[in-house]
Design a protein around this motif. Structure first.
Motif, PDB file in Angstrom:
ATOM      1  N   GLN A  47       0.826  -1.209   0.000  1.00  9.94           N
ATOM      2  CA  GLN A  47       0.000   0.000   0.000  1.00  9.94           C
ATOM      3  C   GLN A  47       0.861   1.261   0.000  1.00  9.94           C
ATOM      4  N   ILE A  48       1.939   1.220   0.768  1.00 10.75           N
ATOM      5  CA  ILE A  48       2.818   2.392   0.801  1.00 10.75           C
ATOM      6  C   ILE A  48       3.565   2.513  -0.529  1.00 10.75           C
ATOM      7  N   ALA A  49       4.021   1.359  -1.050  1.00 10.50           N
ATOM      8  CA  ALA A  49       4.756   1.371  -2.322  1.00 10.50           C
ATOM      9  C   ALA A  49       3.867   1.895  -3.450  1.00 10.50           C
ATOM     10  N   GLU A  50       2.609   1.478  -3.428  1.00 15.52           N
ATOM     11  CA  GLU A  50       1.717   1.921  -4.505  1.00 15.52           C
ATOM     12  C   GLU A  50       1.493   3.426  -4.458  1.00 15.52           C
ATOM     13  N   ALA A  51       1.306   3.960  -3.225  1.00 17.67           N
ATOM     14  CA  ALA A  51       1.136   5.411  -3.088  1.00 17.67           C
ATOM     15  C   ALA A  51       2.382   6.124  -3.601  1.00 17.67           C
ATOM     16  N   HIS A  52       3.538   5.579  -3.300  1.00 18.41           N
ATOM     17  CA  HIS A  52       4.782   6.207  -3.733  1.00 18.41           C
ATOM     18  C   HIS A  52       4.912   6.184  -5.257  1.00 18.41           C
ATOM     19  N   ARG A  53       4.584   5.036  -5.857  1.00 14.74           N
ATOM     20  CA  ARG A  53       4.630   4.918  -7.326  1.00 14.74           C
ATOM     21  C   ARG A  53       3.713   5.934  -7.989  1.00 14.74           C
ATOM     22  N   GLU A  54       2.501   6.046  -7.394  1.00 15.43           N
ATOM     23  CA  GLU A  54       1.516   6.944  -7.970  1.00 15.43           C
ATOM     24  C   GLU A  54       1.998   8.395  -7.956  1.00 15.43           C
ATOM     25  N   HIS A  55       2.627   8.798  -6.855  1.00 11.62           N
ATOM     26  CA  HIS A  55       3.026  10.199  -6.724  1.00 11.62           C
ATOM     27  C   HIS A  55       4.373  10.503  -7.354  1.00 11.62           C
ATOM     28  N   HIS A  56       5.248   9.504  -7.423  1.00 14.24           N
ATOM     29  CA  HIS A  56       6.608   9.785  -7.887  1.00 14.24           C
ATOM     30  C   HIS A  56       6.960   9.048  -9.167  1.00 14.24           C
ATOM     31  N   GLY A  57       6.061   8.196  -9.659  1.00 14.15           N
ATOM     32  CA  GLY A  57       6.346   7.452 -10.877  1.00 14.15           C
ATOM     33  C   GLY A  57       7.552   6.536 -10.721  1.00 14.15           C
ATOM     34  N   SER A  58       7.780   6.043  -9.489  1.00 12.58           N
ATOM     35  CA  SER A  58       8.958   5.203  -9.259  1.00 12.58           C
ATOM     36  C   SER A  58       8.691   3.758  -9.709  1.00 12.58           C
ATOM     37  N   SER A  59       9.777   2.980  -9.816  1.00  8.04           N
ATOM     38  CA  SER A  59       9.637   1.571 -10.202  1.00  8.04           C
ATOM     39  C   SER A  59       9.150   0.762  -9.003  1.00  8.04           C
ATOM     40  N   ARG A  60       8.756  -0.515  -9.272  1.00  8.16           N
ATOM     41  CA  ARG A  60       8.304  -1.378  -8.179  1.00  8.16           C
ATOM     42  C   ARG A  60       9.380  -1.550  -7.115  1.00  8.16           C
ATOM     43  N   LYS A  61      10.593  -1.765  -7.596  1.00  5.53           N
ATOM     44  CA  LYS A  61      11.688  -2.027  -6.670  1.00  5.53           C
ATOM     45  C   LYS A  61      11.984  -0.789  -5.811  1.00  5.53           C
ATOM     46  N   GLU A  62      12.059   0.347  -6.488  1.00  2.00           N
ATOM     47  CA  GLU A  62      12.323   1.595  -5.760  1.00  2.00           C
ATOM     48  C   GLU A  62      11.235   1.867  -4.723  1.00  2.00           C
ATOM     49  N   SER A  63       9.976   1.708  -5.154  1.00  2.00           N
ATOM     50  CA  SER A  63       8.882   2.082  -4.268  1.00  2.00           C
ATOM     51  C   SER A  63       8.803   1.129  -3.067  1.00  2.00           C
ATOM     52  N   TRP A  64       9.141  -0.166  -3.302  1.00  2.00           N
ATOM     53  CA  TRP A  64       9.155  -1.110  -2.170  1.00  2.00           C
ATOM     54  C   TRP A  64      10.266  -0.716  -1.188  1.00  2.00           C
ATOM     55  N   ALA A  65      11.422  -0.376  -1.718  1.00  2.06           N
ATOM     56  CA  ALA A  65      12.536   0.034  -0.852  1.00  2.06           C
ATOM     57  C   ALA A  65      12.139   1.268  -0.042  1.00  2.06           C
ATOM     58  N   ARG A  66      11.437   2.166  -0.694  1.00  4.30           N
ATOM     59  CA  ARG A  66      10.998   3.380  -0.005  1.00  4.30           C
ATOM     60  C   ARG A  66       9.981   3.041   1.097  1.00  4.30           C
ATOM     61  N   ALA A  67       9.103   2.077   0.821  1.00  3.94           N
ATOM     62  CA  ALA A  67       8.108   1.668   1.818  1.00  3.94           C
ATOM     63  C   ALA A  67       8.816   1.118   3.062  1.00  3.94           C
ATOM     64  N   VAL A  68       9.814   0.271   2.836  1.00  2.00           N
ATOM     65  CA  VAL A  68      10.553  -0.312   3.964  1.00  2.00           C
ATOM     66  C   VAL A  68      11.258   0.803   4.740  1.00  2.00           C
ATOM     67  N   GLU A  69      11.812   1.754   3.989  1.00  2.00           N
ATOM     68  CA  GLU A  69      12.527   2.860   4.636  1.00  2.00           C
ATOM     69  C   GLU A  69      11.593   3.683   5.533  1.00  2.00           C
ATOM     70  N   VAL A  70      10.413   4.073   5.000  1.00  2.00           N
ATOM     71  CA  VAL A  70       9.528   4.911   5.834  1.00  2.00           C
ATOM     72  C   VAL A  70       8.956   4.129   7.015  1.00  2.00           C
ATOM     73  N   LEU A  71       8.763   2.815   6.835  1.00  2.00           N
ATOM     74  CA  LEU A  71       8.293   2.023   7.980  1.00  2.00           C
ATOM     75  C   LEU A  71       9.354   2.038   9.080  1.00  2.00           C
ATOM     76  N   GLY A  72      10.610   1.974   8.685  1.00  3.88           N
ATOM     77  CA  GLY A  72      11.704   2.103   9.658  1.00  3.88           C
ATOM     78  C   GLY A  72      11.705   3.487  10.302  1.00  3.88           C
ATOM     79  N   ASP A  73      11.478   4.517   9.470  1.00  2.00           N
ATOM     80  CA  ASP A  73      11.473   5.896   9.973  1.00  2.00           C
ATOM     81  C   ASP A  73      10.429   6.117  11.069  1.00  2.00           C
ATOM     82  N   VAL A  74       9.303   5.427  10.965  1.00  2.09           N
ATOM     83  CA  VAL A  74       8.252   5.636  11.967  1.00  2.09           C
ATOM     84  C   VAL A  74       8.366   4.648  13.136  1.00  2.09           C
ATOM     85  N   GLY A  75       9.489   3.937  13.183  1.00  4.42           N
ATOM     86  CA  GLY A  75       9.757   3.114  14.362  1.00  4.42           C
ATOM     87  C   GLY A  75       9.154   1.720  14.338  1.00  4.42           C
ATOM     88  N   ILE A  76       8.878   1.191  13.133  1.00  2.00           N
ATOM     89  CA  ILE A  76       8.399  -0.193  13.058  1.00  2.00           C
ATOM     90  C   ILE A  76       9.637  -1.105  13.064  1.00  2.00           C
TER      91      ILE A  76
END
Ligand code: ADP
Ligand code: MG
Length: 328
Positions: free
Chosen positions: A109-138
């Motif tokens: 869900q986070i990766a899809e939102a990122h792809r939609e707003h930034h036009g990123s690839s699947r791999k990039e957007s998944w990496a970004r999802a993992v990164e922000v989940l870490g940022d919020v303390g998961i």
């Protein structure tokens, strides 16, 4: 430049029973790195205000001005508002379980939102999802990204929703009762997380709540709403040390205090919030107001004749009680 500037915002719904004036001309501003708290009982118009700022009211009559970094959003083309809503401002709601889709993993869900707003690839957007989940303390974000919302605890889901909001790198986050469904200790953690993100990323934050305890923890500026209108507006410190409006005082007196003497009762404001279909004449709060109740009959007209405007006192403190001098 001020991030968000709202002037004379009003929202009106036409219903089968009549016209509901849900928000009656409020003003506020939010700067980067600043938290505005909007507080009031249920039905005071807080959520309607936030949805109006986000341009999410279909079928309501919204008037006044909402400017995001100088761009007027009221009456702007849908496309302008949609673009800002995706990229620059995001919302966090009370109930993460309804805001998140049950059939997709949190990471998807986070990766899809990122792809939609930034036009990123699947791999990039998944990496970004993992990164922000870490940022919020998961903890273990790479593994938890593959889990579904129901596998997260309430507090972790709320963090995931904040991660979802962050994934599009917004400048403004509007959090509507973000911690109301959480236990007190988890509540504090989620609020601290929002404050950390505000400081680290220079976000502007609006926290909407019925709970003055939440406001005390996070807000720099406070807007107190009652019956769709602003009754008091001040810096948080002033509001808590020198509240002027009888409604604000009532809210403060109904806050549990650690330093209260044994047996000292909590004061609840008597009565219920008004119906916005047929609000009381004059000051909307007068039927519940102790100052009105204590006034001589001959003096009461002051409260009932016309809705008192928000008047400027010292230090940007604003108060809508016509009897503010008497109530000090
Ligand atoms: N779509 C709608 N149609 C008619 N009335 C509405 C609508 N949405 C909200 N309202 C009314 O507006 C008032 C303020 O609601 P709201 O902003 O949700 O309060 P809260 O401060 O609890 O968030 C309420 O009286 C509510 O019934
Ligand atoms: Mg609400």
């Amino acid at each position: 430049m001020t991030l968000l500037e709202v002037n004379d915002l009003a929202v009106e719904f036409t219903t089968a029973e009549g016209i509901v004036q849900a928000v009656k001309g409020i003003d506020f501003a939010v700067a980067r790195g600043q938290t505005l708290g909007i507080v009031g009982e249920s039905g005071s118009g807080k959520s309607v205000t936030s949805l109006a700022v986000m341009g999410l009211h279909r079928g309501a009559k919204v008037t006044g001005s909402v400017r995001f970094e100088g761009t007027e959003l009221i009456g702007a083309p849908d496309e302008t508002v949609r673009r800002l809503r995706g990229r620059r401002m995001a919302m966090v709601f009370q109930d993460a379980l309804t805001a998140l889709h049950p059939y997709f993993t949190i990471g998807d869900q986070i990766a899809e939102a990122h792809r939609e707003h930034h036009g990123s690839s699947r791999k990039e957007s998944w990496a970004r999802a993992v990164e922000v989940l870490g940022d919020v303390g998961i903890p273990e974000p790479a593994r938890r990204a593959g889990e579904y919302p129901h596998q997260f605890s309430g507090g972790m889901r709320q963090r995931a929703m904040i991660a979802l909001a962050l994934s599009c790198e917004p400048d403004l986050i509007i959090a509507d009762e973000p911690t109301t469904a959480l236990d007190v200790t988890v509540q504090a953690q989620v609020l601290d997380l929002l404050m950390r993100l505000k400081d680290e990323r220079g976000l502007g934050i609006i926290v909407i709540t019925h709970d003055l305890g939440v406001i005390a923890r996070v807000a720099d500026e406070v807007l107190v709403m009652y019956g769709g209108a602003a009754v008091e507006q001040a810096g948080a410190e002033r509001l808590f040390t020198a509240p002027r409006h009888p409604y604000t005082r009532g809210l403060l007196e109904s806050l549990p205090r650690l330093d209260a003497a044994d047996g000292e009762p909590l004061h609840a404001i008597p009565g219920n919030p008004p119906s916005l279909l047929a609000p009381p004449a004059g000051c909307v709060f007068h039927p519940r107001c102790p100052v009105y109740a204590a006034a001589d009959t001959g003096q009461r007209e002051l409260c009932t004749a016309a809705r008192p405007p928000l008047r400027l006192l010292a230090d940007g403190h604003r108060n809508a009680c016509v009897r503010s001098e008497e109530t000090t």
